[in-house]
Motif scaffolding. Structure first.
Motif, PDB file in Angstrom:
ATOM      1  N   UNK A  74      33.557 -34.988 -17.775  1.00  0.00           N
ATOM      2  CA  UNK A  74      34.810 -35.715 -17.552  1.00  0.00           C
ATOM      3  C   UNK A  74      34.872 -36.802 -18.613  1.00  0.00           C
ATOM      4  N   UNK A  75      35.891 -36.763 -19.439  1.00  0.00           N
ATOM      5  CA  UNK A  75      36.033 -37.776 -20.484  1.00  0.00           C
ATOM      6  C   UNK A  75      36.726 -39.003 -19.915  1.00  0.00           C
ATOM      7  N   UNK A  76      36.155 -40.178 -20.174  1.00  0.00           N
ATOM      8  CA  UNK A  76      36.859 -41.415 -19.823  1.00  0.00           C
ATOM      9  C   UNK A  76      37.276 -42.156 -21.084  1.00  0.00           C
ATOM     10  N   UNK A  77      37.264 -41.463 -22.220  1.00  0.00           N
ATOM     11  CA  UNK A  77      37.791 -42.067 -23.442  1.00  0.00           C
ATOM     12  C   UNK A  77      39.028 -41.288 -23.850  1.00  0.00           C
ATOM     13  N   UNK A 135      25.154 -41.793 -32.819  1.00  0.00           N
ATOM     14  CA  UNK A 135      25.816 -40.569 -33.265  1.00  0.00           C
ATOM     15  C   UNK A 135      26.577 -40.747 -34.578  1.00  0.00           C
ATOM     16  N   UNK A 136      26.404 -39.802 -35.478  1.00  0.00           N
ATOM     17  CA  UNK A 136      27.288 -39.623 -36.631  1.00  0.00           C
ATOM     18  C   UNK A 136      28.232 -38.464 -36.386  1.00  0.00           C
ATOM     19  N   UNK A 137      27.940 -37.660 -35.383  1.00  0.00           N
ATOM     20  CA  UNK A 137      28.840 -36.572 -34.998  1.00  0.00           C
ATOM     21  C   UNK A 137      29.831 -37.129 -33.978  1.00  0.00           C
ATOM     22  N   UNK A 138      31.024 -36.491 -33.845  1.00  0.00           N
ATOM     23  CA  UNK A 138      31.970 -36.956 -32.820  1.00  0.00           C
ATOM     24  C   UNK A 138      31.382 -36.792 -31.422  1.00  0.00           C
ATOM     25  N   UNK A 139      31.652 -37.773 -30.555  1.00  0.00           N
ATOM     26  CA  UNK A 139      31.112 -37.775 -29.203  1.00  0.00           C
ATOM     27  C   UNK A 139      32.252 -37.966 -28.215  1.00  0.00           C
ATOM     28  N   UNK A 140      32.240 -37.207 -27.138  1.00  0.00           N
ATOM     29  CA  UNK A 140      33.144 -37.487 -26.022  1.00  0.00           C
ATOM     30  C   UNK A 140      32.316 -38.152 -24.933  1.00  0.00           C
ATOM     31  N   UNK A 141      32.770 -39.327 -24.550  1.00  0.00           N
ATOM     32  CA  UNK A 141      31.946 -40.170 -23.686  1.00  0.00           C
ATOM     33  C   UNK A 141      32.490 -40.242 -22.267  1.00  0.00           C
ATOM     34  N   UNK A 142      31.592 -40.403 -21.370  1.00  0.00           N
ATOM     35  CA  UNK A 142      31.937 -40.655 -19.970  1.00  0.00           C
ATOM     36  C   UNK A 142      30.914 -41.663 -19.490  1.00  0.00           C
ATOM     37  N   UNK A 143      31.320 -42.920 -19.419  1.00  0.00           N
ATOM     38  CA  UNK A 143      30.347 -43.948 -19.056  1.00  0.00           C
ATOM     39  C   UNK A 143      30.069 -43.957 -17.571  1.00  0.00           C
TER      40      UNK A 143
END
Lengths: 429, 429
Positions: B390-393, B221-229
């Motif tokens: 659900x964001x875990x970051x 990604x070059x765009x912002x990402x909200x991650x949930x592993x």
């Protein structure tokens, strides 16, 4: 990216900083306040060492032929060191961004759902000449319970090291790990690349400097980045403007400090007021040495105005240059801003509440000002105490970022044994 | 990244979606609420077409030999279509996330500084099998004034297209551009790569699916990402726990739906209560078909328990398997969670307020539960109406994300002509 393999130098610093972050996060609000106050006191006590280090940086910069603007950014003098300590005291005095619950709700099943702010963890600052960022960024990060990883410009390396030594002394005085303020002392550029890959250690990177630095960081980062590209700020003088106020906003916005991101770059004037306003405005600008580049309608009012190109309307001049355009109405002003703006700051001068509201709704910038100077888009001016940067991207923070922007809300839920599927329990217990 | 050059297909979709976003952002709260209600009604009206398309997807998935769990995620039946419409009605009924000012302060110079929420702009969802995400994500994005770019899994492509057709009908019914809900219909994977490069058009990407998908997105990604592993959620049964409550939390957390991210994966038990609690707990788990893997102290209490490896303590089983460990005290439980946790959800069962507070402070997860099931970490359960993920970051959002997490605060400043440097004005006017 064909960089050399990472040396591990920055990873080791970041690893220690992340461990130290837990000690900062464990402090209560009074503890973090006292820590930042001690940082201010140690900066004052380190006055002579900081100035000596800065003289070394300045000598090297002059020898390398750096320009006057860069030298000015690099320069510390007794007044600037005092201002640095004062800025830290203001950060210390800010309300605790981690205090209490921000929201609380009781759900129908009796669960009490709170949201509480927690620190981000480890924040990395990547910045250029100004050594004051070393102290400001560290103070804001620690105030919010974070550790900080600092990578300043190589031209300020002695000054940054001297300031960091004061900050480390403050940490020691509070029996806290020095590693919570980690300075990347080696100026090699591959260390920035290494830092930007540490997605397991760095929670957020904030680049602060010229557009080239920001683009370099955005291009190479695997860690989250808050970006601030540039400030192409507009003043729109509406048909219903008070011309005296509009003139003040114009002169303050353009001429009080043209080299900063919240300075004005473009003036848009409603055609119904152009003949009354522009001659006074152009005279005031000329009196302050501002070069004006205008559209055909502007030039029809004043033949001395140079023609503006399309590029002039997208430019962040950072200099005593202003682009001017006469527009048919507020909608044309909004369309101009949508096409050329940078989401930083827009200003309307108007006495018409409907026009003000349409301008507020029609712009998307981080800050919109009604009858107030663009120069107020600044953390200190807007009540945040200080700022670690101004975000022009709509994620996490938008506009000036104070200590609160270095925290995040989590959920704290209290119950009395509630389960999601009570119908599944019982029988087999 | 040696992908083929982008075709421009996704860029064109994103460009039109971004233009359409302005029309959504221009709606007031009542307009956005009515739009999402119409989306629900059109889903109901499209019931037969959606089920027919889903049958097509299911037939193809069976022919391709997809497993039972994936087929279940893909399946829509009349009850699930009704639930889909109902979820949209709940999103519609939520308070307007853009309403009013969130904060207001008057500065000493008279400036009135407000913060107001604005939409992010264009949100991209990248997801796997479940077709309900198509409707949920679109509803949440539009409720918050955004446009959405949807890239679902290829196995659900007919279902997603049928649902999107209903959403487009709703947009048309409100004279709004269909492009505000943009579906990447072509399942080629290079389209995901193209999407992830559109940093000038996409304000946020949210991947939702297995860990492989999330890592692929984060990597490219070059765009912002909200991650949930992943969700490696812990229940710690304190020495001061009410054992009946603790048992309920354990069974609900592990056995009510083991395949979801807020299910329990590890049980930690204070050694002072292990002999009283574990035999009951292990019997209850066995009665529900749960395989237990335990530490030596657990196995000393029950010889049938298999030994747990270090990997078991880091695993997201997503299955009827539970890792168990007896710990000396709360600090050892916190250390275990710090080492193995995923920042998702942690639970303590205790009647001791001091232990509860120490657990809340000692964990950093997006949600911490005191005497409540981990299964409550869910947007609907915590009062957000629905969730887009659900964001875990720890950036922008942490924990379940509702419509409000798809907005950002900006500054709106009102003055009466205030300037930052009044001392510079006057003389030359």
């Amino acid at each position: 990216m064909n960089a050399a393999p990472p040396s591990g130098y920055v990873r080791a610093l970041a690893q220690r900083a992340r461990e130290a972050a837990a000690a900062i996060a464990a402090l209560d609000g009074a503890g973090r306040r006292a820590l930042v106050e001690t940082m201010a006191a140690r900066i004052e006590a380190g006055h002579d060492a900081i100035l000596a280090a800065n003289a070394e940086d300045l000598a090297r910069a002059r020898a390398a032929g750096l320009g006057a603007a860069l030298l000015d950014r690099l320069l510390l003098d007794p007044a600037r060191v005092a201002a640095l300590a004062q800025a830290l005291r203001e950060v210390a005095a800010q309300p605790d961004p981690l205090a209490g619950a921000t929201r609380r709700e009781t759900r129908p099943n009796g669960l009490v759902v709170e949201r509480r702010r927690v620190p981000l963890g480890l924040v990395a600052m990547i910045y250029e000449a100004r050594p004051n960022v070393t102290a400001d960024a560290a103070a804001l990060c620690l105030k919010a319970g974070n550790a900080v990883l600092l990578r300043g410009g190589s031209e300020a390396r002695a000054s940054n090291a001297a300031i960091a030594a004061c900050l480390h002394a403050a940490l020691r005085a509070h029996a806290l790990p020095e590693a919570a303020v980690a300075l990347v002392a080696d100026p090699a550029r591959e260390h920035v690349l290494e830092l930007l890959q540490l997605s397991d250690l760095v929670d957020l990177a904030i680049p602060r400097g010229g557009e080239g630095l920001i683009r370099f960081v955005a291009e190479h980062a695997r860690v989250p980045v808050i970006k601030h590209y540039k400030g192409v700020c507009h003043l729109y003088v509406d048909r219903a403007a008070d011309l005296g106020k509009a003139l003040d906003l114009l002169v303050d916005g353009k001429a009080s400090r043209p080299g900063v991101c919240n300075a004005l770059e473009t003036l848009l004037v409603h055609r119904g007021i152009a003949a009354a306003f522009l001659p006074r405005a152009l005279a005031a600008l000329r009196g302050r040495g501002v070069e004006v580049r205008g559209c055909a309608r502007t030039r029809a009012l004043d033949a001395e105005v140079k023609p503006a190109s399309e590029a002039d309307y997208a430019a962040e001049f950072l200099d005593l240059i202003l682009a001017v355009r006469v527009v048919d109405d507020l909608d044309e002003a909004l369309a101009h801003i949508a096409r050329h703006g940078s989401d930083h700051t827009e200003v309307i001068a108007t006495e018409d509440p409907a026009a003000a509201e349409a301008f507020v709704r029609g712009t998307r910038s981080s800050a919109v000002m009604v009858n107030a100077s663009s120069r107020f888009n600044d953390g200190g001016q807007l009540g945040l105490g200080a700022e670690i940067g101004i975000s022009t991207t709509r994620l996490h923070a938008y506009g000036p970022m104070g200590a609160e922007s270095l925290t995040i809300e989590r959920f704290v839920v209290r119950g009395e044994g509630q389960v999601r599927h009570p119908e599944l329990l019982g029988a087999k217990r």
